[in-house]
Design a protein around this motif. Sequence first.
Motif, PDB file in Angstrom:
ATOM      1  N   LEU A 129       0.842  -1.208   0.000  1.00  0.00           N
ATOM      2  CA  LEU A 129       0.000   0.000   0.000  1.00  0.00           C
ATOM      3  C   LEU A 129       0.879   1.260   0.000  1.00  0.00           C
ATOM      4  CD1 LEU A 129      -2.823   1.184   0.077  1.00  0.00           C
ATOM      5  CD2 LEU A 129      -2.760   1.044   2.579  1.00  0.00           C
ATOM      6  N   GLU A 130       1.942   1.198   0.804  1.00  0.00           N
ATOM      7  CA  GLU A 130       2.857   2.337   0.890  1.00  0.00           C
ATOM      8  C   GLU A 130       3.464   2.655  -0.481  1.00  0.00           C
ATOM      9  OE1 GLU A 130       6.038   1.537   3.602  1.00  0.00           O
ATOM     10  OE2 GLU A 130       6.812   3.582   3.460  1.00  0.00           O
ATOM     11  N   GLU A 131       3.880   1.601  -1.186  1.00  0.00           N
ATOM     12  CA  GLU A 131       4.476   1.793  -2.515  1.00  0.00           C
ATOM     13  C   GLU A 131       3.454   2.355  -3.503  1.00  0.00           C
ATOM     14  OE1 GLU A 131       7.913  -1.644  -2.075  1.00  0.00           O
ATOM     15  OE2 GLU A 131       5.895  -2.224  -2.695  1.00  0.00           O
ATOM     16  N   ARG A 132       2.219   1.845  -3.430  1.00  0.00           N
ATOM     17  CA  ARG A 132       1.176   2.376  -4.320  1.00  0.00           C
ATOM     18  C   ARG A 132       0.948   3.860  -4.045  1.00  0.00           C
ATOM     19  NH1 ARG A 132      -3.212   1.436  -7.846  1.00  0.00           N
ATOM     20  NH2 ARG A 132      -2.178  -0.516  -8.323  1.00  0.00           N
ATOM     21  N   GLU A 133       0.886   4.203  -2.763  1.00  0.00           N
ATOM     22  CA  GLU A 133       0.616   5.608  -2.418  1.00  0.00           C
ATOM     23  C   GLU A 133       1.775   6.527  -2.813  1.00  0.00           C
ATOM     24  OE1 GLU A 133      -0.634   5.140   1.656  1.00  0.00           O
ATOM     25  OE2 GLU A 133      -2.739   4.843   1.050  1.00  0.00           O
ATOM     26  N   LYS A 134       2.978   5.964  -2.862  1.00  0.00           N
ATOM     27  CA  LYS A 134       4.142   6.739  -3.327  1.00  0.00           C
ATOM     28  C   LYS A 134       4.193   6.838  -4.851  1.00  0.00           C
ATOM     29  CE  LYS A 134       7.576   4.870  -0.720  1.00  0.00           C
ATOM     30  NZ  LYS A 134       8.939   4.450  -0.476  1.00  0.00           N
ATOM     31  N   GLY A 135       3.321   6.079  -5.526  1.00  0.00           N
ATOM     32  CA  GLY A 135       3.284   6.134  -6.995  1.00  0.00           C
ATOM     33  C   GLY A 135       4.348   5.299  -7.678  1.00  0.00           C
ATOM     34  N   VAL A 136       4.897   4.281  -6.970  1.00  0.00           N
ATOM     35  CA  VAL A 136       5.992   3.491  -7.564  1.00  0.00           C
ATOM     36  C   VAL A 136       5.582   2.052  -7.911  1.00  0.00           C
ATOM     37  CG1 VAL A 136       7.811   4.905  -6.520  1.00  0.00           C
ATOM     38  CG2 VAL A 136       6.945   2.920  -5.262  1.00  0.00           C
ATOM     39  N   THR A 137       4.278   1.833  -8.045  1.00  0.00           N
ATOM     40  CA  THR A 137       3.784   0.473  -8.320  1.00  0.00           C
ATOM     41  C   THR A 137       4.480  -0.173  -9.522  1.00  0.00           C
ATOM     42  OG1 THR A 137       1.628   0.911  -7.326  1.00  0.00           O
ATOM     43  CG2 THR A 137       1.716  -0.851  -8.952  1.00  0.00           C
ATOM     44  N   THR A 138       4.512   0.523 -10.645  1.00  0.00           N
ATOM     45  CA  THR A 138       5.108  -0.071 -11.849  1.00  0.00           C
ATOM     46  C   THR A 138       6.589  -0.365 -11.647  1.00  0.00           C
ATOM     47  OG1 THR A 138       3.514   1.161 -13.173  1.00  0.00           O
ATOM     48  CG2 THR A 138       5.368   0.207 -14.352  1.00  0.00           C
ATOM     49  N   TYR A 164      -0.245 -10.872 -10.864  1.00  0.00           N
ATOM     50  CA  TYR A 164      -0.146  -9.561 -10.214  1.00  0.00           C
ATOM     51  C   TYR A 164      -1.039  -9.568  -8.978  1.00  0.00           C
ATOM     52  CZ  TYR A 164      -1.071  -4.747  -9.019  1.00  0.00           C
ATOM     53  OH  TYR A 164      -1.227  -3.589  -8.296  1.00  0.00           O
ATOM     54  N   GLU A 165      -0.397  -9.449  -7.824  1.00  0.00           N
ATOM     55  CA  GLU A 165      -1.126  -9.497  -6.562  1.00  0.00           C
ATOM     56  C   GLU A 165      -0.736  -8.310  -5.685  1.00  0.00           C
ATOM     57  OE1 GLU A 165      -2.532 -13.779  -5.703  1.00  0.00           O
ATOM     58  OE2 GLU A 165      -0.581 -13.553  -4.792  1.00  0.00           O
ATOM     59  N   PRO A 166      -1.489  -7.216  -5.762  1.00  0.00           N
ATOM     60  CA  PRO A 166      -1.193  -6.091  -4.874  1.00  0.00           C
ATOM     61  C   PRO A 166      -1.352  -6.529  -3.416  1.00  0.00           C
ATOM     62  CG  PRO A 166      -3.308  -5.762  -6.019  1.00  0.00           C
ATOM     63  CD  PRO A 166      -2.686  -6.992  -6.592  1.00  0.00           C
ATOM     64  N   ILE A 167      -0.321  -6.284  -2.615  1.00  0.00           N
ATOM     65  CA  ILE A 167      -0.297  -6.835  -1.249  1.00  0.00           C
ATOM     66  C   ILE A 167      -1.491  -6.318  -0.436  1.00  0.00           C
ATOM     67  CG2 ILE A 167       1.035  -6.928   0.906  1.00  0.00           C
ATOM     68  CD1 ILE A 167       3.583  -6.724  -0.856  1.00  0.00           C
ATOM     69  N   TRP A 168      -1.882  -5.075  -0.685  1.00  0.00           N
ATOM     70  CA  TRP A 168      -2.984  -4.467   0.064  1.00  0.00           C
ATOM     71  C   TRP A 168      -4.333  -5.112  -0.259  1.00  0.00           C
ATOM     72  CZ3 TRP A 168      -6.204  -2.379  -3.598  1.00  0.00           C
ATOM     73  CH2 TRP A 168      -5.612  -2.059  -4.835  1.00  0.00           C
ATOM     74  N   ALA A 181      -6.521  -2.840 -11.743  1.00  0.00           N
ATOM     75  CA  ALA A 181      -5.934  -4.101 -12.215  1.00  0.00           C
ATOM     76  C   ALA A 181      -5.497  -3.954 -13.671  1.00  0.00           C
ATOM     77  CB  ALA A 181      -6.931  -5.243 -12.058  1.00  0.00           C
ATOM     78  N   GLN A 182      -6.395  -3.476 -14.515  1.00  0.00           N
ATOM     79  CA  GLN A 182      -6.079  -3.342 -15.940  1.00  0.00           C
ATOM     80  C   GLN A 182      -4.850  -2.453 -16.154  1.00  0.00           C
ATOM     81  OE1 GLN A 182      -6.644  -4.652 -18.791  1.00  0.00           O
ATOM     82  NE2 GLN A 182      -5.684  -3.054 -20.047  1.00  0.00           N
ATOM     83  N   GLU A 183      -4.763  -1.367 -15.387  1.00  0.00           N
ATOM     84  CA  GLU A 183      -3.647  -0.429 -15.552  1.00  0.00           C
ATOM     85  C   GLU A 183      -2.293  -1.123 -15.295  1.00  0.00           C
ATOM     86  OE1 GLU A 183      -3.496   2.736 -12.634  1.00  0.00           O
ATOM     87  OE2 GLU A 183      -2.496   4.091 -14.042  1.00  0.00           O
ATOM     88  N   VAL A 184      -2.220  -1.899 -14.208  1.00  0.00           N
ATOM     89  CA  VAL A 184      -0.946  -2.565 -13.896  1.00  0.00           C
ATOM     90  C   VAL A 184      -0.680  -3.708 -14.875  1.00  0.00           C
ATOM     91  CG1 VAL A 184       0.428  -3.730 -12.141  1.00  0.00           C
ATOM     92  CG2 VAL A 184      -1.123  -1.878 -11.473  1.00  0.00           C
ATOM     93  N   HIS A 185      -1.726  -4.458 -15.217  1.00  0.00           N
ATOM     94  CA  HIS A 185      -1.528  -5.556 -16.180  1.00  0.00           C
ATOM     95  C   HIS A 185      -1.012  -5.010 -17.515  1.00  0.00           C
ATOM     96  CE1 HIS A 185      -3.817  -9.095 -14.251  1.00  0.00           C
ATOM     97  NE2 HIS A 185      -3.610  -8.181 -13.323  1.00  0.00           N
ATOM     98  N   ALA A 186      -1.575  -3.888 -17.952  1.00  0.00           N
ATOM     99  CA  ALA A 186      -1.122  -3.281 -19.212  1.00  0.00           C
ATOM    100  C   ALA A 186       0.323  -2.804 -19.087  1.00  0.00           C
ATOM    101  CB  ALA A 186      -2.043  -2.124 -19.596  1.00  0.00           C
TER     102      ALA A 186
END
Length: 248
Positions: A129-138, A164-168, A181-186
């Motif tokens: 969740l922390e990484e997603r909120e920092k905008g570094v998911t990709t 792809y399994e977001p920990i949160w 989901a689609q955004e990260v899969h793409a």
Amino acid sequence: GRKFFVGGNFKMNGTIKSVKEIVHNLSTAKLDSNTEVVVAPPSLYLLLTREHLSPNIEVAAQNVFDKPNGAFTGEISVAQLKDSNITWTLLGHSERRTILREDDDLVACKTKAALGGGIGVILCCGESLEEREKGVTTDVVTKQLKAVNDSIGKEGWSNVVIAYEPIWAIGTGKVATTEQAQEVHAAIRKWLSEAVSSDVAENTRIIYGGSVSEKNCRDLATQPDVDGFLVGGASLKPAFVDIINSNI
Ligand code: 13P
């Protein structure tokens, strides 16, 4: 086209009795023949599962070691999976990365060993969740995948499914939205096309995991880059059949 792929990760759940019941339910249910189905019970129940499960469903380990044999107490080898008709393994699940402290290098070594021994790999990746909120998911996800690519090379990907399994979203009931989901899969598919090859990008299944249920699976399945699911909690329940059939 990419064949829809649904995996059930039982994690550290079940008994001989309950695993037999799940296996019996799956073996007698009407399952979409256009979907590849794989279940991953605890290692203690791999053989029991293989023995009782109908042959159109495959069995995966939840983990495997990268060394061929020897003094590695508590571990299971690729050859032992092969010997037991277990054709897949999960690798790099976030619970192993965090709780069991597996790093990118170990996941890469294990992936290479599994593929080398003819075992398919359901390779898990995902951000906190922390990484997603920092905008570094990709960045996080592609770093995890790069370590594997450096180890297996272009040819290896033909026997890999990316989960792809977001920990949160894992075990929280907080499923990613179809857009998330689609955004990260793409983004993963784009990375594959740039870092590996356009063929690998086109042919590799990218499945979603994290609070998938019989209620949310159909919407997620409509997304162009969602090629299936890796299901935890719901794979222990009869509703798993509805998730398997979500792409009909
Ligand atoms: P849940 O479906 O229980 O959220 O677990 C997802 C998962 O980790 C599958 O590997």
